[in-house]
Design a protein around this motif. Structure first.
Motif, PDB file in Angstrom:
ATOM      1  N   HIS A 225     -26.439 -10.450 -14.883  1.00 23.86           N
ATOM      2  CA  HIS A 225     -25.125  -9.845 -14.631  1.00 23.86           C
ATOM      3  C   HIS A 225     -24.125 -10.069 -15.764  1.00 23.86           C
ATOM      4  O   HIS A 225     -22.919  -9.902 -15.585  1.00 23.86           O
ATOM      5  N   CYS A 235     -24.086  -1.617 -10.789  1.00 24.83           N
ATOM      6  CA  CYS A 235     -25.006  -2.708 -10.441  1.00 24.83           C
ATOM      7  C   CYS A 235     -24.887  -3.016  -8.953  1.00 24.83           C
ATOM      8  O   CYS A 235     -23.841  -2.800  -8.339  1.00 24.83           O
ATOM      9  N   CYS A 237     -24.385  -5.688  -7.681  1.00 24.86           N
ATOM     10  CA  CYS A 237     -23.360  -6.709  -7.453  1.00 24.86           C
ATOM     11  C   CYS A 237     -21.974  -6.093  -7.304  1.00 24.86           C
ATOM     12  O   CYS A 237     -21.007  -6.791  -7.014  1.00 24.86           O
ATOM     13  N   ARG A 239     -20.319  -4.422  -9.741  1.00 21.62           N
ATOM     14  CA  ARG A 239     -19.684  -4.141 -11.024  1.00 21.62           C
ATOM     15  C   ARG A 239     -20.471  -3.055 -11.765  1.00 21.62           C
ATOM     16  O   ARG A 239     -21.448  -2.529 -11.260  1.00 21.62           O
ATOM     17  N   CYS A 242     -23.736  -4.247 -15.889  1.00 22.78           N
ATOM     18  CA  CYS A 242     -24.404  -5.549 -15.973  1.00 22.78           C
ATOM     19  C   CYS A 242     -25.696  -5.385 -16.780  1.00 22.78           C
ATOM     20  O   CYS A 242     -26.337  -4.337 -16.727  1.00 22.78           O
TER      21      CYS A 242
HETATM   22 ZN   LIG Z   1     -24.299  -7.073 -11.656  1.00 25.59          ZN
END
Ligand SMILES: [Zn+2]
Length: 366
Positions: A225, A235, A237, A239, A242
């Motif tokens: 990440h 991504c 996650c 964001r 990454c």
């Molecule tokens: Zn990420």
């Protein structure tokens, strides 16, 4: 001492003593023990010497008796292989994943190794090394977490050891490949090495001197990440841009599908299209290599290694990708960035290097 034989053999005992700083008596003693174990032998064409002169009879690795098993678990398939003591791949097989649960994958890996050993009659296996992406704890032999495979706290050492009856060693594949490079690759002798692996999993490993840094629970090198400058891929996650989301082979293939270059998920097909002159494929690969270069630049700033080894499909096979990678690094350090030493066998070498590293650190325990 065994490493000095690997690197310099055939080599005189007196030279080993000089290289290792061991006393001639210790070298003679170890040579006798390693010979008895079948790890080394006297070289077939001894140098001419006056009288008995045993210290001047060169010794070399005996690569005829033993092999090690190497297992690399990728997302779509597992590679099983046999390697000799020089890290040469003597046999290998790819096993496609019909399922990705650990019991199924490791059972197929054990069967695959069995089949290779049956074909390599006469070679005795010293152990098995397993290299896996994601977060791997070497000390416990556990895959702590591998999101793409859906593995969590998988006791690989125990499971594969029970199925093969052999000692099993497990490590993250970026660390495994640093050890492969240190032992058998072109960066032998480098005082510090960073390895960046860019497959479906993207991770890194750093070695200073003879030690690969693991950190508590082997969490070092997890860089999935880290943000790539200029990244656009969303991504999981939450964001954007990454490292793993941006640079994974999945993303490469996704972009290649959108561009109409390929219709599958195999990055080698993108490479083949580029080799056949498809300008869109070339552009995708070159752009990816440039982004890898910008990621390398970040890591260079943090760790300042003497050498950076990159395992990435375009950089491994194409000069324009290597040039784009170095341009992405963007300064005089670009010259210290090299592609993997094992372009045709990187996954097999990753697995085998896990156990060969253990052997070269402590031959008598093998
Ligand atoms: Zn990420």
């Amino acid at each position: 001492m065994l490493r000095s034989v690997l690197e310099h053999g055939p080599v005189a005992r007196s030279t080993i003593a000089r290289l290792t700083g061991l006393s001639p008596a210790s070298v003679t003693d170890y040579c006798a023990r390693f010979t008895e174990l079948g790890l080394i032998r006297e070289a077939s064409a001894p140098r001419r010497s006056k009288g008995v002169g045993r210290p001047h009879v060169p010794v070399d690795l005996d690569d005829s008796r033993f092999v090690v098993g190497g297992v690399h678990v990728a997302v779509p398939y597992t590679t099983v292989a046999l390697l000799d003591l020089r890290g040469q791949v003597v046999a290998r097989r790819e096993l496609k994943h019909e399922r990705t649960d650990p019991a199924w994958v490791l059972a197929r890996a054990a069967e695959g190794l069995d089949a290779l050993l049956a074909e390599a009659r006469g070679s005795r296996p010293l152990g098995v090394g397993v290299a896996v992406g994601g977060w791997v704890d070497r000390d416990s032999g556990t895959v702590v977490e591998h999101g793409l495979l859906g593995w969590r706290d998988v006791p690989v050492r125990e499971m594969l050891g029970a199925r093969t009856g052999l000692p099993v060693h497990v490590d993250g594949h970026a660390r495994a490949l640093v050890n492969g490079e240190r032992l058998f690759g072109r960066v032998r002798g480098s005082r510090s090495v960073l390895h960046l692996f860019v497959g479906n999993v993207v991770d890194s490993a750093f070695a200073a001197g003879d030690e690969v840094h693991h950190g508590p629970r082997s969490q070092a090198g997890v860089i999935a990440h880290l943000p790539v400058p200029g990244g656009t891929e969303p991504c999981e996650c939450g964001r954007t841009g990454c490292l793993q989301a941006e640079l994974s082979e999945r993303t490469l293939c996704l972009r290649a599908r959108r561009a109409g270059v390929v219709d599958g998920v195999n990055p080698m097909h993108v490479l083949a299209a580029a080799a056949a002159g498809d300008a869109r494929a070339v552009r995708l690969l070159v752009e990816r290599a440039g982004a890898v270069g910008r990621a390398v630049r970040l890591l260079l700033d943090v760790l300042n290694p003497e050498t950076v080894v990159v395992t990435e499909v375009g950089v491994m096979h194409r000069e324009d990708c290597l040039a784009a990678l170095r341009e992405g690094v963007g300064d005089e350090r670009a010259g210290s960035v090299v592609p993997t030493s094992f372009p045709d066998s990187v996954l097999a070498v990753a697995g085998g290097s896990v156990v060969l590293d253990v052997l070269y650190r402590d031959p008598l325990s093998a």
